[in-house]
Design a protein around this motif. Structure first.
Motif, PDB file in Angstrom:
ATOM      1  N   HIS A 102      38.606  34.875  41.940  1.00 29.51           N
ATOM      2  CA  HIS A 102      38.491  36.294  42.287  1.00 29.51           C
ATOM      3  C   HIS A 102      38.156  37.128  41.059  1.00 29.51           C
ATOM      4  O   HIS A 102      38.408  36.727  39.918  1.00 29.51           O
ATOM      5  N   HIS A 104      39.074  39.444  39.017  1.00 32.73           N
ATOM      6  CA  HIS A 104      39.997  40.172  38.151  1.00 32.73           C
ATOM      7  C   HIS A 104      39.754  39.694  36.724  1.00 32.73           C
ATOM      8  O   HIS A 104      39.341  38.549  36.508  1.00 32.73           O
ATOM      9  N   ASP A 106      41.498  38.544  34.464  1.00 29.48           N
ATOM     10  CA  ASP A 106      42.185  37.362  33.933  1.00 29.48           C
ATOM     11  C   ASP A 106      41.634  36.047  34.495  1.00 29.48           C
ATOM     12  O   ASP A 106      42.082  34.973  34.094  1.00 29.48           O
ATOM     13  N   HIS A 107      40.678  36.115  35.403  1.00 33.49           N
ATOM     14  CA  HIS A 107      40.051  34.893  35.937  1.00 33.49           C
ATOM     15  C   HIS A 107      38.533  34.932  35.822  1.00 33.49           C
ATOM     16  O   HIS A 107      37.870  33.898  35.909  1.00 33.49           O
ATOM     17  N   HIS A 177      43.974  40.286  48.014  1.00 28.87           N
ATOM     18  CA  HIS A 177      44.205  40.420  46.562  1.00 28.87           C
ATOM     19  C   HIS A 177      42.960  41.025  45.900  1.00 28.87           C
ATOM     20  O   HIS A 177      43.064  41.892  45.031  1.00 28.87           O
TER      21      HIS A 177
HETATM   22 ZN   LIG Z   1      44.252  38.648  40.386  1.00 24.83          ZN
END
Ligand SMILES: [Zn+2]
Length: 293
Positions: A102, A104, A106-107, A177
């Protein structure tokens, strides 16, 4: 000398307020330091290896026709992921496909560098593509954490598959999310037994506005539908975007010590256990936000 002492005191006085300010601007300032701690890469199961830093996952899938890498960690994780791939004896230039759970920071943060250094094609969901290509999401806890934008080469929707070297991964989208939160599933055979593997997207509520969210009006209904769907998913090997969602430290310890018969990552209760916790948190947070409306 005196000047230096005064300057030192001034710095001490300033430090807490600056730290407080930094935390307000970036709620993840502390987490990202923890997440990006080094992790020695290791073999998970079958043709899957863990190559991420300690707190944000990245998985390498090895095929005879090249490598598949899922997720890029934080922007500052990319070099570590590349070093981990090298430490396992593989070449970043042999990564042909980059996947994303996804959009975000941090990914997806490391994807731009990983794509540049590998020359791989980036595969992502339709709904998360605009966020990846813009390098920021406009709602939720990580609005203050932009990341290097990255061009998506192949857009997928529910049920689409990608294949390389005899490995096929299927996208299953569980929005909530993020609008295009993508789980990737595949099957591998271990000791003659077929195992269903899930690279989980995430469904935490943490900081997402669930009511009055003009950027994503259907967010609460999407979460509910995704919980219902994830509750029915049957997986043998559950791999999550954050180590703590899959008890990584404990499982790694058991894997290394050989204390558990069989591979500790074969854990059919891991997904239902997590979904139960996350759904309870979602229900409480939705009620809280509706009451505060
Ligand atoms: Zn996330």
């Amino acid at each position: 000398m005196k000047k230096r002492v005064i300057a030192g005191i001034a710095a001490m006085l300033l430090a807490p307020s600056l730290a407080g300010q930094a935390q307000e601007i970036d709620p993840f300032a502390r987490s990202r330091l923890e997440w990006n701690k080094p992790q020695t890469p290791f073999h998970v199961i079958g043709n899957i290896y863990y190559v991420g830093p300690a707190g944000v996952s990245a998985f390498l899938i090895v095929t005879p026709q090249g490598l598949i890498l899922t997720d890029g960690g934080l922007p500052e994780s990319a070099s570590m992921i590349e070093a981990n791939i090298k430490a396992l004896g593989y070449d970043i230039k042999n990564v042909k496909l980059l996947l994303n759970s996804h959009a975000h920071f941090d990914h997806a943060g490391g994807l731009a560098q990983l794509k540049r250094d590998s020359g791989a094609r980036l595969v992502a969901s339709q709904a998360d593509t605009p966020i990846l290509e813009k390098g920021r999401i406009d709602f939720g806890p990580s609005t203050a954490d932009p990341f290097p934008p990255v061009k998506v080469d192949r857009i997928v929707t529910e049920g689409d598959t990608i294949s390389l070297g005899g490995v096929t991964l299927t996208a299953s989208i569980t929005p909530g999310h993020t609008p295009g939160c993508t789980n990737w599933t595949t099957t591998l055979t271990e000791g003659g037994v077929p195992l269903k593997v899930l690279f989980f997207c995430s469904i935490t509520t943490g900081g997402n506005p669930l009511v009055n969210n003009p950027q994503y009006p259907s967010i609460a209904a999407d979460y509910k539908a995704s919980f219902a769907r994830l509750r029915t998913m049957d997986v043998d090997v559950f791999l999550a975007p954050h180590g703590d969602q899959m008890d990584l430290p404990a499982k790694l310890k058991r894997l290394e010590s050989g204390t558990q018969k069989g591979n500790p990552f074969i854990d059919r209760q891991a997904l239902p256990r997590l979904i139960q916790i996350m759904e309870r948190q979602f229900d409480a947070e939705l009620a809280r936000q509706q009451a505060a409306k």
